[in-house]
Structure formats: C-alpha cells, structure tokens
Write a protein that holds these residues in place. Structure first.
Motif, PDB file in Angstrom:
ATOM      1  N   ASP A 353       0.812  -1.219   0.000  1.00 47.59           N
ATOM      2  CA  ASP A 353       0.000   0.000   0.000  1.00 47.59           C
ATOM      3  C   ASP A 353       0.847   1.271   0.000  1.00 47.59           C
ATOM      4  O   ASP A 353       0.362   2.345  -0.367  1.00 47.59           O
ATOM      5  CB  ASP A 353      -0.927   0.027   1.223  1.00 47.59           C
ATOM      6  N   TYR A 354       2.115   1.154   0.409  1.00 41.22           N
ATOM      7  CA  TYR A 354       2.991   2.327   0.469  1.00 41.22           C
ATOM      8  C   TYR A 354       3.241   2.845  -0.951  1.00 41.22           C
ATOM      9  O   TYR A 354       3.316   2.085  -1.910  1.00 41.22           O
ATOM     10  CB  TYR A 354       4.300   1.949   1.158  1.00 41.22           C
ATOM     11  N   SER A 355       3.383   4.148  -1.119  1.00 39.72           N
ATOM     12  CA  SER A 355       3.469   4.757  -2.456  1.00 39.72           C
ATOM     13  C   SER A 355       4.832   4.570  -3.132  1.00 39.72           C
ATOM     14  O   SER A 355       4.932   4.700  -4.345  1.00 39.72           O
ATOM     15  CB  SER A 355       3.167   6.255  -2.351  1.00 39.72           C
ATOM     16  N   TRP A 356       5.897   4.301  -2.379  1.00 30.71           N
ATOM     17  CA  TRP A 356       7.253   4.083  -2.898  1.00 30.71           C
ATOM     18  C   TRP A 356       7.666   5.188  -3.869  1.00 30.71           C
ATOM     19  O   TRP A 356       7.884   4.931  -5.062  1.00 30.71           O
ATOM     20  CB  TRP A 356       7.368   2.711  -3.569  1.00 30.71           C
ATOM     21  N   TYR A 387       8.742   5.432   9.189  1.00 30.81           N
ATOM     22  CA  TYR A 387       8.222   6.359   8.170  1.00 30.81           C
ATOM     23  C   TYR A 387       7.216   5.660   7.248  1.00 30.81           C
ATOM     24  O   TYR A 387       6.301   6.310   6.736  1.00 30.81           O
ATOM     25  CB  TYR A 387       9.365   6.983   7.365  1.00 30.81           C
ATOM     26  N   ILE A 388       7.370   4.357   7.074  1.00 32.04           N
ATOM     27  CA  ILE A 388       6.403   3.627   6.244  1.00 32.04           C
ATOM     28  C   ILE A 388       5.087   3.452   7.003  1.00 32.04           C
ATOM     29  O   ILE A 388       4.001   3.651   6.453  1.00 32.04           O
ATOM     30  CB  ILE A 388       6.968   2.261   5.814  1.00 32.04           C
ATOM     31  N   LEU A 389       5.183   3.093   8.280  1.00 38.69           N
ATOM     32  CA  LEU A 389       3.975   2.946   9.099  1.00 38.69           C
ATOM     33  C   LEU A 389       3.231   4.272   9.210  1.00 38.69           C
ATOM     34  O   LEU A 389       2.005   4.320   9.061  1.00 38.69           O
ATOM     35  CB  LEU A 389       4.345   2.428  10.489  1.00 38.69           C
ATOM     36  N   ASN A 390       3.980   5.347   9.459  1.00 39.56           N
ATOM     37  CA  ASN A 390       3.358   6.666   9.583  1.00 39.56           C
ATOM     38  C   ASN A 390       2.767   7.136   8.255  1.00 39.56           C
ATOM     39  O   ASN A 390       1.684   7.721   8.214  1.00 39.56           O
ATOM     40  CB  ASN A 390       4.374   7.690  10.082  1.00 39.56           C
ATOM     41  N   SER A 391       3.485   6.873   7.169  1.00 37.99           N
ATOM     42  CA  SER A 391       3.011   7.300   5.851  1.00 37.99           C
ATOM     43  C   SER A 391       1.749   6.560   5.457  1.00 37.99           C
ATOM     44  O   SER A 391       0.826   7.144   4.890  1.00 37.99           O
ATOM     45  CB  SER A 391       4.090   7.071   4.795  1.00 37.99           C
ATOM     46  N   THR A 392       1.709   5.254   5.754  1.00 40.30           N
ATOM     47  CA  THR A 392       0.533   4.465   5.423  1.00 40.30           C
ATOM     48  C   THR A 392      -0.686   4.966   6.177  1.00 40.30           C
ATOM     49  O   THR A 392      -1.780   5.071   5.633  1.00 40.30           O
ATOM     50  CB  THR A 392       0.772   2.981   5.747  1.00 40.30           C
ATOM     51  N   ARG A 393      -0.486   5.299   7.454  1.00 39.82           N
ATOM     52  CA  ARG A 393      -1.601   5.823   8.249  1.00 39.82           C
ATOM     53  C   ARG A 393      -2.033   7.192   7.746  1.00 39.82           C
ATOM     54  O   ARG A 393      -3.213   7.490   7.623  1.00 39.82           O
ATOM     55  CB  ARG A 393      -1.202   5.906   9.731  1.00 39.82           C
ATOM     56  N   SER A 394      -1.034   8.051   7.417  1.00 33.63           N
ATOM     57  CA  SER A 394      -1.370   9.407   6.999  1.00 33.63           C
ATOM     58  C   SER A 394      -2.051   9.414   5.647  1.00 33.63           C
ATOM     59  O   SER A 394      -2.887  10.264   5.362  1.00 33.63           O
ATOM     60  CB  SER A 394      -0.108  10.280   6.946  1.00 33.63           C
ATOM     61  N   ASP A 395      -1.694   8.455   4.765  1.00 35.37           N
ATOM     62  CA  ASP A 395      -2.348   8.376   3.465  1.00 35.37           C
ATOM     63  C   ASP A 395      -3.846   8.183   3.619  1.00 35.37           C
ATOM     64  O   ASP A 395      -4.640   8.653   2.817  1.00 35.37           O
ATOM     65  CB  ASP A 395      -1.777   7.202   2.650  1.00 35.37           C
TER      66      ASP A 395
END
Length: 458
Positions: A353-356, A387-395
């Motif tokens: 799910d991460y945007s990479w 940063y991946i966990l935070n980014s996934t949540r923020s998305d």
C-alpha cells in the motif's frame, strides 16, 4: 592422454582399424562404426565433440549425417573424408557446415592438425554459447516483474535490441533505467562487447568530456597521462549516458556529432576517432520541456529519441511489488546469511500500500534495512521502518478528519492532492499535466488558482 572422445564412421575395415589405432596412439579415445545409420544412432546418445566420417557409407552417407547434425542442432564438429575428392566437393561440404574435408589416403600429420583445430573451434563455440546463455539468464533475472505493462515494455525492448538505433529511457528515479539499458544490451548483437555507463550529472563539463572521449597527456592541468574514454572502452559495444539532461550545451553538440557521424576527438587531440557504439540515454526529467525552455538542444533530443521507453513507476504497477519484495528478501537474506523465509500478511499489505516515491531502489533499500535489523525468521509489523507505518496511516487520514466530513470539501482536497502529484511528476509542466489529467490547460490553470497552487508558466 587426451580426454576427447572421437567417433570414426568408416565402412572400410582396414581404414577404420588403421585410424582407430593411430588416433589411440595419439592420445584420443575412439569409437568406430561401419554404417551411417549406426553412427547417427551413437551420435544422438553420446554427443561426441568431434566426428570423423567417410562420405560414401551404406544406409546414410556422410553428407546426410552432416544434414542431420545441423537439423537436430548437435554441437559436434564434423570432418569428412573420401577417396574421390574434388575442390568443389570440399567447398560444398564446408558451406554445409563441415569443419574440414580430407581426401584418401589420409595424411596422418594433416589429420592431427585438422583434429586439433576442430576441437579448439568446438571449445571456443561452447565458451561463447555458455557466455550468451549466462548473459540471457542474468538479464532476465535482474528485471523482476509480474505486470502486463512491464511484459509489454520488455517485449518491445527485445525487438529494438536487435537494431543499432539510439534509445532514450525515461522514468522516475529508482524505476530501473540502468537495468533496462543492460537488458537491451544483453539481448543485442553487441552483448559480447562491453557495456559502459557514464553519469552525466556526477561530473563537471570538462571532466565529463574527458570521461566520455578520453584525453591526451598535458591536455589540461592534472592530465599527467593519456586516458582512455568510455567510447573507446566500449569497443563498439553500448554506452549508457545516464542523467543526460545534466550534460552541458557544449557537450551536447559533441554528443550530437558522435550520434550523427560516429566520430569524436580526445580532449587535447586533433586526431578524429571512429566509434560504432550504441548509445542509450536515460533521464528522469522531461527533456521536451527542457527543450521548450532552451535548456536542452532540440536536435539532440530528436536524435536520442529515435526509440523511447518510459518505465512506469511502482505506483502504476502495484502487482509487481509483491514479487519484488520476495526477490529482495531472498537476495538480502542470502547476502547477510539470515534465515528469513516468511512475511506476515498484514506487513505485506502495508508494504504494497505504500506509495514508494523512490520506486524499486527505495523498496530494495528498505528490504535490506529490514533484513539487517530483523531478529526473527518471520517479518513482523515491528520490523518496518516508522516512516512507512506513519506514511501508510497518513495516506488514509490526511484527506479526512473528524472536524470536516463535508463531501464537497473532501473531494476538493483529493483533487488538489492529485493535481499536485501529477504536476510534480511532470516537473511543473502544465501542458503535460493537463494531458495526463485529461483536461484543458485553461481548466488546469483555473483549478490551480482555486486551490492556491503556485507553478511556473510553462
């Protein structure tokens, strides 16, 4: 004692006996057969490196054996001999694929020379075949994918690889532009020649020119010896010009000359040198947009853009992410001798799910970091970088918050975010952004004004 195992097919018992013992005394292992059919049946099972056969044989003659060898793609070399020789027969046999043609009575010294050369020729062909197979496997293994988009891209790349046209590869950072360039080289007729890479953005104008073309001793301060450039080092193979957008306008003129005339000069030298190297250029910038702003030569762009490939980002081919994750985990686990064999399903979903934004390069670096710090053989959520966990949540929450659930305002926020992403991908170019969004330039301008998005007028 030679290890080579030879087959002699000869229906004359005296000649067969004589050849067998002479060759055995010379150190070879020898089998003999008295008919072409028996000989062919043995060839299919034992795969001799070299076969010596009379042309006139019962059942199947030597020419038919030669035809069968070619038809069945047997790699054995073949020397033919006959008691009724002629120059035309010899020429015909060589054209058909025989290594040599001898007439009876056979001169022993001539025979030994022919055998030695045939075996050396066989060894060289086997070495080249093995190298080609290794290159093909390597190029296939490097590019890991499952998506239809990548399959279509690689299918086209294989076709273009058979030509010598200049190629432009575009795509975001980390998408694998260098890998695609190597893939094309490894599937080309130049695959046995060197593949050399030059990063145009890593060197100053003078150093880059020296790196590409080489220089003569004393050409500039610090040039204390002659230096070979990348074009010479390529030996007419493939030269990858990475970050071509960073080349100065002066150097762009010289690159244009190389493409058009296949010539160049070393820095500090007047002698013109030739090159037949295939040029592949790569960039993560919009070269056409740079041409419009006069930051890149339009004539060079069109010379580079004979055939172009745009590598899609991971966001555009999410089905490739799981197979890339598995590939990188396997490689990194072997590299660091870690027994990691499984990954939690929820963790896999987070990674997918991460945007990479850094594409495959970022994915590989992240997997390597996870493998280094992991203490278990199964990757857990706690192993993922914050940063991946935070980014996934923020998305999932950046657009919607508990204080503002109005549908029109949420829709506007989504639209603004999407426009910003597309503008960023197209380096702020409004024309390209409008085309991607499927709207007119005027509509894009109105929306940018509405959402307070600042941008260049281009």
């Amino acid at each position: 004692m030679h290890k080579e195992h030879l087959l002699v097919i000869e229906d004359d018992k005296v000649v067969s006996f004589s050849l067998k013992h002479f060759l055995q005394d010379s150190g070879y292992r020898v089998d003999t057969m008295a008919s072409g059919i028996e000989g062919w049946n043995l060839i299919k099972t034992k795969r001799y490196p070299l076969i010596l056969s009379d042309i006139n044989l019962p059942g199947m003659d030597g020419i038919e054996i030669l035809d069968k060898i070619k038809e069945e793609k047997v790699t054995s070399e073949l020397i033919l001999f006959t008691g009724f020789g002629s120059i035309q027969n010899a020429v015909d046999c060589i054209k058909k694929g025989a290594y040599d043609y001898l007439t009876k009575p056979i001169d022993n010294d001539r025979l030994l020379v022919a055998i030695r050369r045939a075996l050396e020729h066989k060894a060289l062909k086997d070495e080249n075949r093995g190298l080609r197979e290794k290159l093909a496997k390597t190029s296939q293994a490097q590019i890991v994918f499952r998506s239809k988009k990548m399959q279509e891209l690689l299918d086209k790349a294989k076709i273009v690889a058979q030509t010598n046209v200049t190629i432009l590869i575009t795509g975001e950072s980390g998408t694998g532009k260098t890998l695609l360039a190597k893939f094309i080289h490894n599937h080309s007729k130049k695959r046995l020649r060197p593949f050399v890479e030059v990063s145009c953005g890593a060197l100053s104008e003078n150093l880059l020119e020296s790196e590409l073309f080489g220089h003569k001793k004393g050409a500039f301060t610090g040039a204390v010896f002659n230096k070979k450039g990348k074009f010479e080092a390529s030996k007419d193979g493939t030269v990858l010009l990475d970050d071509i957008n960073s080349a100065s306008t002066g150097l762009q003129v010289k690159l244009l000359r190389v493409i058009e005339q296949k010539v160049y000069e070393l820095v500090g030298d007047t002698q013109t040198r030739k090159t037949d190297a295939r040029i592949i250029a790569a960039t993560n910038k919009d070269l056409l947009g740079l041409c419009e702003r006069r930051l890149f030569r339009e004539d060079l762009f069109h010379r580079l853009n004979v055939v172009s490939f745009e590598i899609p980002s991971l966001r555009e081919r999410k089905e490739d992410i799981p197979v890339l994750i598995q590939h990188f985990f396997t490689r990194c686990s072997n590299k660091y001798d870690k027994a990691i064999n499984t990954i939690n399903d929820s963790v896999l979903r987070i990674l997918c799910d991460y945007s990479w934004p850094g594409n495959a390069r970022e994915l590989e670096n992240t997997i390597e970091q996870i493998v280094i710090f992991s203490q278990n053989n199964r990757i857990q959520r706690s192993d993922l970088p914050k940063y991946i966990l935070n980014s996934t949540r923020s998305d999932k929450t950046a657009i919607i918050n508990d204080d503002d659930l109005n549908l029109s305002r949420v829709t506007e926020k989504l639209e603004k975010l999407h426009i910003l992403k597309v503008l960023e991908k197209n380096s702020g170019n409004r024309n390209n952004t409008a085309k991607v969004l499927g709207i007119s330039r005027a509509t894009l301008f109105n929306k940018m004004t509405k959402y307070g998005i600042l941008g260049n007028k281009k």
